[in-house]
Design an enzyme around this catalytic site. Structure first.
Site, mmCIF file in Angstrom:
data_model
loop_
_atom_site.group_PDB
_atom_site.id
_atom_site.type_symbol
_atom_site.label_atom_id
_atom_site.label_comp_id
_atom_site.label_asym_id
_atom_site.label_seq_id
_atom_site.Cartn_x
_atom_site.Cartn_y
_atom_site.Cartn_z
ATOM 1 N N HIS A 81 -28.145 108.313 -69.489
ATOM 2 C CA HIS A 81 -28.961 107.956 -68.340
ATOM 3 C C HIS A 81 -28.911 109.027 -67.249
ATOM 4 C CE1 HIS A 81 -29.966 105.585 -64.630
ATOM 5 N NE2 HIS A 81 -30.808 104.975 -65.445
ATOM 6 N N ASP A 120 -24.010 108.803 -61.523
ATOM 7 C CA ASP A 120 -24.611 108.140 -62.671
ATOM 8 C C ASP A 120 -23.618 108.106 -63.835
ATOM 9 O OD1 ASP A 120 -26.837 107.440 -64.720
ATOM 10 O OD2 ASP A 120 -27.936 107.641 -62.840
ATOM 11 N N ASN A 176 -35.174 96.565 -60.577
ATOM 12 C CA ASN A 176 -36.239 96.169 -61.487
ATOM 13 C C ASN A 176 -36.378 94.661 -61.598
ATOM 14 O OD1 ASN A 176 -36.625 98.912 -62.065
ATOM 15 N ND2 ASN A 176 -35.035 98.848 -63.633
ATOM 16 N N SER A 193 -35.025 103.573 -61.781
ATOM 17 C CA SER A 193 -34.078 104.661 -62.035
ATOM 18 C C SER A 193 -34.794 105.985 -62.176
ATOM 19 C CB SER A 193 -33.292 104.397 -63.331
ATOM 20 O OG SER A 193 -32.162 103.612 -63.110
#
Length: 689
Positions: A309, A275, A410, A504
C-alpha cells in the site's frame, strides 16, 4: 487462579491509591473517573474485564516552569504507571503520553492517578482502500496473566532533543528486524549528538540512502495525456464505468502537468509517507535515489513493504514513470520520499505507532527537508477531534511547519463518515473523485465511497482529487498484489503496475500538489498552503448528470494545481471561510484555520512551550470571570480556558520549541507486537474496484 490474583492485586493497588489521594464526594469521584476514560475503551472494559486492551495514557501538563524537556518526563511517568498496572510499549513524548496494554482493573487504577489527564483507546488504524466504513475493532483475546514486563530505557529529560541520523546505505531491500538503538534513521532509544556508524541492525529498503534532501536533476517528465498501450490481467468489471482499464491521467486532471513544463516538479521537497512501507522501485530510486530514509514503528518486516500500500501511495506522490516510459507519472515526479512505516503486515496499525511516527518526522524534518506528511489511513472516529490523540499529534506537526494531508475515509456516501484524523479541522482532508479515465473533469463524479461530514460539524473533506482505479507502483508478492491479481496492469515492455481505489489514492495526489507549491514558494506556511489549495479548486462533473449527496460532500471542489500556483485573487470557501487570497505567490496573505480551537492533548502538551506568551481571550468576561486579570500561574487550564483562549494570537515561530524533546523515548516493537491484533485485513476492499 492467576487471573483472580491479578485482579486482586489491581484492586488493592487502586484502594491504596485512593487512600493516598482522597476524592470526595463519591459521586464526583465516579464521574471524574468516567470522564478520564475514553468511552470506547469503557465499552471494551465492560465487555471483557480481563482482556488486555491497548491504551494511551496521557498525563497532565507541568503546572510550573520546568527545566529540560517536561514532555519526556511526563512520558516516562506514564510508562511507570503502565509498568505498575499493565505492560508498557512506548513513550509518546509528543503528547505527554505512553502506550501499552492493561486490563480493566489496571486501567481504572491508572485513571485514578491525579497526574493522569486521560486514558485513550489505542485504536486500530487501517488504510483507506475500502468501500465499507472502517471496521469496528474487536476485543482482544482474554489473557489473564499479565505479560512479563520489559524494562524500557528512560532518557534524561535534558537529553538533546533532535539528533540527526546518518542513514546506512544498503545495496538492495533486505530484511528489517525490530528497531533498536542505531545511528541510522531508525528510532533510537536515546539521542546521541554525533551518531557513529555501526553494523546496521535495521537496514533500510533503500539502494543508496543519502541524507541529501535534493536529488540530482533529472529531466522534467513529458506529459502523456492518453493511455494507449497498457493491458491488464483483470477480468472485466461487472459494472464498467471508465473507457480505460485504469487511470493514468490523474496528474493531468488536476493540471499538475501544466506546471512540470515550468520546471516545477517537487524537486528538493520531501514527503513523509506514513504507511505500510516503501519499496525501492526504480520509479523512485533511478536515476537518482529519492528515498532518503526508512524507519519502522510497526511489526517486524522482512521486506520493505509487505503490504504494498505505501509504495503505491509513494508512486502517486513522486513516481517518475521511468519503467512505464512516462505513462504512469506521479504528481511531483522529482520530490523526495521518507518511508515511515506505521502499518503492520496485516494492513493495520495503532494510533500510538502513528503518533510515534509523526514524532520521528518532527525530530528529523530539518535533516531531510520534510515539508509534507501523507496519511492514507483512518481510525474509527471518536466523539470529537478534541479528544483524539491522533488529531493532537497532527496539529503539533502542523504548527511546527509540516503540511499534513489525510484521507477522508471510505464510509460514503452517508453523512458524518469521515475517519480520524480526517476529522481534525486543521489538516487538509481529501475526498475522492472518479475521473473516468479521461483528462477532462467535466465527466468526473464524486466517488460513492468517499466519506464526508464529521461529528463536530466541521466541513470535511476540504477538497477532492482523483481516487478511483488509480494505477501506480506495484510491489510484487505483497499482500495487495497477491489479493488482487486481476488489478495488475502489464505494459508492452513487460513492466507491471497495480490499480487501486480509495481516498488512500486521492490523498497522495494532494500531497504531491503540496510538494509542487512548496518548491515554487518554500516560505509558505501550512495555513497558507491550505488556503491556496482549497481556495483555487476547479469545477467538475458538469456533463456527468450526477449530483452530490450534499453541497459539502466534496469540500471546495476538485484540486487544481495550476490554479493554486497562479492564484492572485479570490475568496476561499469551506473550512477556510473568510480567508482572502491576495497578491499571489509573491506576497501570500492567505491564512486557513482561523478561529479554530485545537485538540485537548495539543493544548496540554504545548502548555509549557506557550508559557510566558501574552494571554489574549475571546471573551474577557466569560462566565463572570475577569480573564484579563489572570496570569499563566492563576489560570485553571481546562476546556473552558482552551475554548476562550485566542489561539490565533499565538506567533508560532516565537514558541519555545526547544523546550520540547522529540524522538527521545524508546520504542519497543517486541511488546507492541506481542498481543493479538484487531481483525483488520487487506482484503476488506475486495468487492470494490
Amino acid at each position: 487462579m492467576r487471573g483472580r490474583r491479578l485482579i486482586g492485586i489491581s484492586c488493592v493497588l487502586a484502594t491504596l491509591l485512593l487512600a493516598v489521594v482522597p476524592i470526595s464526594p463519591t459521586a464526583r469521584a465516579e464521574s471524574s473517573l468516567q470522564n478520564k476514560i475514553d468511552p470506547a475503551l469503557q465499552t471494551r472494559m465492560q465487555a471483557n474485564p480481563l482482556a488486555l486492551l491497548p491504551i494511551i495514557v496521557e498525563m497532565e501538563p507541568a503546572t510550573a516552569p520546568t527545566t529540560g524537556a517536561p514532555n519526556v518526563a511526563r512520558a516516562n511517568e506514564a510508562m511507570d504507571l503502565l509498568r505498575l498496572y499493565g505492560t508498557p510499549v512506548a513513550g509518546l513524548a509528543l503528547i505527554d503520553s505512553a502506550a501499552g496494554f492493561a486490563n480493566a482493573p489496571g486501567i481504572e487504577a491508572i485513571s485514578l492517578a491525579p497526574t493522569v489527564a486521560y486514558v485513550h483507546l489505542d485504536a486500530t488504524v487501517a488504510p483507506a482502500v475500502t468501500l465499507d466504513p472502517l471496521p469496528t475493532p474487536t476485543p482482544l483475546p482474554t489473557l489473564p496473566p499479565l505479560p512479563t514486563l520489559t524494562p524500557t530505557p528512560t532518557p534524561a529529560p535534558t537529553a538533546p532533543p533532535t539528533p540527526v541520523p546518518t542513514p546506512t546505505p544498503v545495496p538492495t531491500a533486505s530484511p528489517t528486524p525490530v528497531p533498536t538503538a542505531s545511528p541510522t534513521p531508525v528510532p533510537t532509544p536515546s539521542p546521541t549528538p554525533t551518531p557513529v556508524p555501526t553494523p546496521a541492525p535495521t537496514p533500510t529498503p533503500v539502494p543508496t540512502a543519502s541524507p541529501t534532501v535534493e536529488p540530482t536533476a533529472t529531466p522534467a517528465p513529458t506529459p502523456t495525456p492518453e493511455i494507449t498501450a497498457a493491458t491488464s490481467t483483470e477480468s472485466p468489471s461487472p459494472n464498467p464505468t471508465a473507457p480505460t482499464q485504469g487511470s493514468a491521467v490523474y496528474s493531468h486532471v488536476v493540471n499538475a502537468d501544466q506546471v512540470w513544463s515550468q520546471g516545477t516538479t517537487g524537486r528538493g521537497v520531501t514527503v513523509a509517507v506514513l504507511d505500510s512501507g516503501v519499496a525501492a522501485d526504480p520509479d523512485l530510486v533511478e536515476p537518482t535515489n529519492r528515498i532518503l530514509a526508512s524507519v519502522n514503528f510497526a511489526d517486524e518486516r522482512l521486506v520493505s513493504d509487505p503490504g504494498g500500500h505505501g509504495t503505491h501511495v509513494a508512486g502517486i506522490v513522486a513516481g517518475n514513470g521511468g519503467r512505464s516510459d512516462g505513462q504512469f507519472i506521479g504528481v511531483a515526479p522529482e520530490a523526495n520520499i521518507v518511508d515511515v512505516r506505521v502499518l503492520s503486515r496485516t494492513g493495520s496499525g495503532r494510533i500510538s505507532s502513528v503518533v510515534r511516527g509523526i514524532e520521528w518526522v518532527l525530530a528529523h524534518r530539518t535533516a531531510y527537508n520534510i515539508r509534507v506528511l501523507n496519511l492514507s489511513f483512518g481510525a474509527p472516529t471518536p466523539t470529537s477531534y478534541r479528544t483524539d490523540p491522533m488529531s493532537a499529534a497532527i496539529e503539533i506537526a502542523w504548527r511546527r511547519g509540516l503540511v499534513v494531508v489525510v484521507a477522508a475515509g471510505n464510509g460514503g456516501p452517508g453523512r458524518d463518515t469521515v475517519a480520524s484524523p480526517g476529522i481534525d479541522p486543521y489538516a487538509i482532508t481529501v475526498g475522492a473523485t472518479d475521473d473516468n479515465g479521461t483528462i477532462t473533469p467535466r465527466d468526473d463524479t464524486l466517488a460513492p465511497f468517499s466519506s464526508w461530514g464529521s461529528a463536530d460539524s466541521n466541513a470535511k473533506p476540504d477538497l477532492v482529487a482523483p481516487g478511483r482505479r488509480i494505477i501506480s507502483l506495484r510491489v510484487q508478492g505483497s499482500a495487495l498484489d497477491l489479493l488482487y491479481p486481476d488489478r495488475v496492469v502489464v505494459l508492452p515492455n513487460g513492466s507491471t503496475y497495480l490499480r487501486l481505489s480509495g481516498t488512500s489514492m486521492a490523498t497522495p495526489v494532494v500531497a504531491g500538489a503540496v510538494a509542487l507549491l512548496l518548491q515554487r514558494r518554500p516560505s509558505l506556511s501550512p495555513d497558507q498552503v491550505k488556503a491556496l489549495l482549497v481556495g483555487a479548486t476547479q469545477p467538475y462533473g458538469q456533463d456527468s448528470g450526477v449530483s452530490l449527496p450534499d453541497p459539502i460532500a466534496d469540500g471546495s471542489g476538485l484540486l487544481d494545481v495550476r490554479g493554486a500556483i497562479q492564484s492572485d485573487a479570490g475568496t476561499s470557501s469551506g473550512s477556510v471561510a473568510n480567508t482572502v487570497l491576495a497578491n499571489g505567490l509573491d506576497g501570500v496573505q492567505a491564512r486557513a484555520n482561523r478561529g479554530l480551537r485545537p485538540a485537548d492533548a495539543f493544548a496540554r502538551a504545548l502548555l509549557p512551550a506557550l508559557r510566558g506568551l501574552p494571554l489574549r481571550w475571546k471573551d474577557p468576561t466569560l462566565g463572570g470571570i475577569l480573564w484579563g486579570s489572570l496570569t499563566w500561574d492563576s489560570v485553571a487550564w481546562d476546556s473552558v480556558a482552551w475554548d476562550n483562549f485566542e489561539w490565533d494570537s499565538v506567533a508560532w515561530d516565537s514558541v519555545a520549541w526547544d523546550s520540547v524533546a522529540w524522538d527521545s523515548v524508546a520504542w519497543d516493537s517486541v511488546a507492541w507486537d506481542s498481543v493479538a491484533w484487531d481483525s483488520i485485513a487487506w482484503d476488506s476492499s475486495s468487492h470494490w474496484d
